[in-house]
Design a protein around this motif. Structure first.
Motif, PDB file in Angstrom:
ATOM      1  N   UNK A 183     125.005  19.284 -27.100  1.00  0.00           N
ATOM      2  CA  UNK A 183     126.290  18.648 -27.394  1.00  0.00           C
ATOM      3  C   UNK A 183     126.490  18.704 -28.908  1.00  0.00           C
ATOM      4  N   UNK A 184     127.690  19.103 -29.347  1.00  0.00           N
ATOM      5  CA  UNK A 184     127.957  19.252 -30.778  1.00  0.00           C
ATOM      6  C   UNK A 184     127.816  17.919 -31.508  1.00  0.00           C
ATOM      7  N   UNK A 185     127.293  17.991 -32.715  1.00  0.00           N
ATOM      8  CA  UNK A 185     127.068  16.777 -33.520  1.00  0.00           C
ATOM      9  C   UNK A 185     128.349  16.013 -33.812  1.00  0.00           C
ATOM     10  N   UNK A 186     129.451  16.734 -34.009  1.00  0.00           N
ATOM     11  CA  UNK A 186     130.689  16.028 -34.367  1.00  0.00           C
ATOM     12  C   UNK A 186     131.299  15.277 -33.189  1.00  0.00           C
ATOM     13  N   UNK A 187     130.764  15.453 -31.977  1.00  0.00           N
ATOM     14  CA  UNK A 187     131.300  14.756 -30.808  1.00  0.00           C
ATOM     15  C   UNK A 187     130.455  13.548 -30.412  1.00  0.00           C
ATOM     16  N   UNK A 188     129.301  13.365 -31.019  1.00  0.00           N
ATOM     17  CA  UNK A 188     128.362  12.323 -30.591  1.00  0.00           C
ATOM     18  C   UNK A 188     128.293  11.183 -31.597  1.00  0.00           C
ATOM     19  N   UNK A 189     128.186   9.951 -31.070  1.00  0.00           N
ATOM     20  CA  UNK A 189     127.946   8.770 -31.893  1.00  0.00           C
ATOM     21  C   UNK A 189     127.037   7.826 -31.114  1.00  0.00           C
ATOM     22  N   UNK A 190     126.098   7.209 -31.811  1.00  0.00           N
ATOM     23  CA  UNK A 190     125.209   6.229 -31.195  1.00  0.00           C
ATOM     24  C   UNK A 190     125.946   4.903 -31.031  1.00  0.00           C
ATOM     25  N   UNK A 191     125.622   4.189 -29.961  1.00  0.00           N
ATOM     26  CA  UNK A 191     126.332   2.938 -29.664  1.00  0.00           C
ATOM     27  C   UNK A 191     125.358   1.892 -29.158  1.00  0.00           C
ATOM     28  N   UNK A 192     125.766   0.628 -29.335  1.00  0.00           N
ATOM     29  CA  UNK A 192     124.959  -0.507 -28.893  1.00  0.00           C
ATOM     30  C   UNK A 192     125.841  -1.480 -28.127  1.00  0.00           C
ATOM     31  N   UNK A 193     125.252  -2.104 -27.084  1.00  0.00           N
ATOM     32  CA  UNK A 193     125.967  -3.121 -26.320  1.00  0.00           C
ATOM     33  C   UNK A 193     126.160  -4.401 -27.143  1.00  0.00           C
ATOM     34  N   UNK A 194     125.319  -4.572 -28.164  1.00  0.00           N
ATOM     35  CA  UNK A 194     125.427  -5.760 -29.008  1.00  0.00           C
ATOM     36  C   UNK A 194     126.723  -5.746 -29.812  1.00  0.00           C
ATOM     37  N   UNK A 195     127.330  -6.879 -29.947  1.00  0.00           N
ATOM     38  CA  UNK A 195     128.491  -7.027 -30.822  1.00  0.00           C
ATOM     39  C   UNK A 195     127.954  -7.298 -32.229  1.00  0.00           C
ATOM     40  N   UNK A 196     127.788  -6.241 -32.989  1.00  0.00           N
ATOM     41  CA  UNK A 196     127.102  -6.326 -34.276  1.00  0.00           C
ATOM     42  C   UNK A 196     128.109  -6.491 -35.408  1.00  0.00           C
ATOM     43  N   UNK A 197     127.876  -7.494 -36.223  1.00  0.00           N
ATOM     44  CA  UNK A 197     128.643  -7.675 -37.450  1.00  0.00           C
ATOM     45  C   UNK A 197     127.884  -6.940 -38.558  1.00  0.00           C
ATOM     46  N   UNK A 198     128.454  -5.851 -39.034  1.00  0.00           N
ATOM     47  CA  UNK A 198     127.703  -5.006 -39.979  1.00  0.00           C
ATOM     48  C   UNK A 198     127.487  -5.685 -41.323  1.00  0.00           C
ATOM     49  N   UNK A 199     128.234  -6.760 -41.610  1.00  0.00           N
ATOM     50  CA  UNK A 199     128.073  -7.444 -42.881  1.00  0.00           C
ATOM     51  C   UNK A 199     127.039  -8.568 -42.820  1.00  0.00           C
ATOM     52  N   UNK A 200     126.716  -9.034 -41.588  1.00  0.00           N
ATOM     53  CA  UNK A 200     125.831 -10.188 -41.472  1.00  0.00           C
ATOM     54  C   UNK A 200     124.622  -9.952 -40.574  1.00  0.00           C
ATOM     55  N   UNK A 201     124.805  -9.207 -39.470  1.00  0.00           N
ATOM     56  CA  UNK A 201     123.715  -9.052 -38.494  1.00  0.00           C
ATOM     57  C   UNK A 201     122.705  -8.018 -38.935  1.00  0.00           C
ATOM     58  N   UNK A 202     121.465  -8.240 -38.508  1.00  0.00           N
ATOM     59  CA  UNK A 202     120.407  -7.255 -38.706  1.00  0.00           C
ATOM     60  C   UNK A 202     120.331  -6.383 -37.462  1.00  0.00           C
ATOM     61  N   UNK A 203     120.220  -5.073 -37.639  1.00  0.00           N
ATOM     62  CA  UNK A 203     120.115  -4.177 -36.487  1.00  0.00           C
ATOM     63  C   UNK A 203     119.212  -3.005 -36.852  1.00  0.00           C
ATOM     64  N   UNK A 204     118.661  -2.363 -35.824  1.00  0.00           N
ATOM     65  CA  UNK A 204     117.748  -1.244 -36.023  1.00  0.00           C
ATOM     66  C   UNK A 204     118.015  -0.170 -34.980  1.00  0.00           C
ATOM     67  N   UNK A 205     117.269   0.913 -35.069  1.00  0.00           N
ATOM     68  CA  UNK A 205     117.565   2.086 -34.250  1.00  0.00           C
ATOM     69  C   UNK A 205     117.475   1.798 -32.759  1.00  0.00           C
ATOM     70  N   UNK A 206     116.501   1.002 -32.331  1.00  0.00           N
ATOM     71  CA  UNK A 206     116.323   0.768 -30.893  1.00  0.00           C
ATOM     72  C   UNK A 206     117.487   0.002 -30.281  1.00  0.00           C
ATOM     73  N   UNK A 207     118.328  -0.654 -31.116  1.00  0.00           N
ATOM     74  CA  UNK A 207     119.506  -1.342 -30.579  1.00  0.00           C
ATOM     75  C   UNK A 207     120.539  -0.355 -30.050  1.00  0.00           C
ATOM     76  N   UNK A 208     120.504   0.885 -30.534  1.00  0.00           N
ATOM     77  CA  UNK A 208     121.501   1.880 -30.151  1.00  0.00           C
ATOM     78  C   UNK A 208     120.934   2.766 -29.037  1.00  0.00           C
TER      79      UNK A 208
END
Length: 497
Positions: A183-208
């Motif tokens: 699958x082409x790189x420009x069509x793929x994005x990693x996603x997480x079920x968590x509602x993550x606030x990128x300014x406050x929450x801590x997240x890591x690779x396994x969340x996606x």
């Protein structure tokens, strides 16, 4: 007239006249200021919400894959350098092997051999429903690795994934995984079920643990496909899953093209050199010549235009059409603007006739005049020394330096890349072979391990007993020996058909 702006700066071009301008004292637009400010909150990962998922963007504006591909494809050397890396890594293609450690010599070696079960598993992928063969898919993977240092295979599983390995072997059923496609790189994005606030929450690779596939940069209404990310511990849980294989990068969940991050300015500068020089050579006549029109010529043409006005007054009385000069309707009454129009037309004629590659070798003809003191007055062309040679030399020197930076970043010696380098005198076969071997030793292991991992994961899922025995799929490269170490009949010059 051509007007172009970039942010708060721009230029106006009318023929060969160029005026630059800026609005305000700052040359940075408000939007650029947001993204260029290293202290703002957008310097880290950026997330967006789609269908209840937190999507990890690729780059601040979510178009990093396209930017990388455009940057590389716009360079005169990088595409072929990458193709050379692909050929060096691929060698003669994938083969089965087992590793052996020689305790006497202390060396780890590979024993290449056929393994029918593994060979059959990678044969006839198109017949099994895949778009490409295993070998063609491998070439795609290697190419994406050198462009993006990450890739996304989509694994296809059969219904036999629900059965145990013993049952599959006893009934001679199709293995659980029967292939994968890229699958082409420009069509793929990693996603997480968590509602993550990128300014406050801590997240890591396994969340996606989810991969979204879709058209991220076109249209207002977007339709996405959603897949679980492939994990060996849950390999058989889904009919389809997307693998994420990457060359790890500090501070990033995605793979990062180190060349793009570290040498981007050099690549941009190198990409602009041909365009800059072509534009320079196209307009070099107008850039370095100052034209002086003599007063005698001006006075002569003013008198001529006045005569035309007198003639047109008589023609009007006789009911005839006006005469024109150089396409200019002079009318019946002379005014200074008529002369300005006429002089501009002559200058345009001169520039059209003398500038540009198609007009080299042509001549421009004008009349000279004698003053009352018998001195000659004529059109003069005075050269303005704008240091054109220095400009061209500096651009070429920069381009040459950019080549060296890219070769160093790629780890490819000039003798392998075929890009000439000042100071390199020896082009012997021994030097080339030495540099080739050094390149393979330093650059091949990690690239091969990553690019072959989806295939070896497939062996692990489908043939765990062979995987435990140490069977792997790898890339075989036949390193040539020095000619003096080869028997005469086996030397290259005697191998030609």
């Amino acid at each position: 007239m051509d007007i172009k702006t970039v942010g708060s700066i721009g230029y106006v071009r009318e023929g060969h006249d160029v005026l630059s301008f800026q609005v305000g004292s700052s040359t940075t637009s408000p939007v650029e200021a947001i993204f260029n400010n290293t202290n703002n909150n957008l310097t880290g990962p950026v997330l967006m919400q789609v269908d209840g998922y937190s999507i990890l963007l690729k780059g601040r504006t979510n178009n990093e894959p396209e930017d990388i591909e455009a940057l590389i494809s716009g360079n005169s050397e990088l595409p072929e350098l990458i193709e050379k890396q692909i050929r060096l890594l691929y060698g003669v293609g994938p083969r089965c092997y087992q590793e052996h450690f020689d305790e006497e010599t202390g060396k780890l070696t590979r024993k290449w051999a056929k393994q029918p079960e593994i060979d059959e598993m990678f044969d006839d992928w198109e017949v099994k429903g895949m778009e490409h063969s295993a070998e063609d898919t491998l070439l795609q993977i290697i190419r994406r690795y050198y462009y993006h240092e990450e890739f996304y295979p989509k694994f296809h599983f059969s219904l036999s994934r629900l059965l145990s390995d013993e049952v599959i072997r006893s009934l001679n059923l199709q293995p659980p995984m029967f292939g994968f496609e890229l699958v082409e790189n420009n069509r793929t994005r990693l996603a997480s079920r968590r509602q993550i606030d990128m300014f406050q929450d801590d997240f890591e690779e396994k969340d996606f643990d989810t991969v979204f596939i879709g058209n991220w940069n076109r249209g207002l209404t977007r339709r996405f496909k959603r897949y679980k990310k492939f994990k060996l511990s849950k390999a058989r849980a889904n009919r389809y899953s997307i693998g994420h294989y990457k060359n790890d990068a500090v501070g990033s969940i995605y793979g990062v093209n180190k060349l793009y991050k570290g040498s981007r300015d050099w690549i941009l500068g190198a990409n602009s050199t041909p365009k800059d020089l072509n534009s320079f050579f196209k307009n070099f006549f107008g850039a370095k010549v100052h034209i002086i029109i003599p007063d005698a010529w001006c006075e002569s043409k003013k008198l001529m235009l006045q005569k035309y006005c007198e003639i047109n007054a008589k023609r009007k009385a006789d009911g005839k059409e006006y005469l024109t000069v150089n396409g200019i309707e002079v009318g019946e009454t002379y005014h200074e603007h008529l002369f300005t129009l006429y002089a501009n037309a002559e200058v345009k004629k001169l520039m059209t006739f003398l500038s540009g590659a198609e007009n080299q070798g042509k001549a421009f003809i004008s009349y000279s005049f004698r003053t009352g003191d018998n001195e000659e007055e004529r059109w003069r062309f005075e050269e303005v020394d704008l240091k054109q040679k220095d400009h061209v030399d500096s651009r070429l020197d920069f381009h040459k330096r950019a080549q060296e930076v890219l070769l160093a970043a790629k780890g490819i010696d000039a003798s392998i890349s075929n890009i000439t380098k000042d100071g390199i005198i020896s082009k012997s076969g021994a030097d080339l072979l030495y540099n080739y071997i050094i390149y393979l030793m330093m650059n091949r292991p990690i690239a091969e391990r990553l690019c072959m991992k989806p295939y070896n994961d497939m062996i692990r899922v489908n043939k765990p007993h062979l995987y435990k025995q140490g069977w792997r799929w790898g890339l075989y490269t036949d390193v040539p020996a020095r000619q003096e170490e080869t028997s005469p009949k086996d030397r290259t010059k005697n191998q030609q058909p």
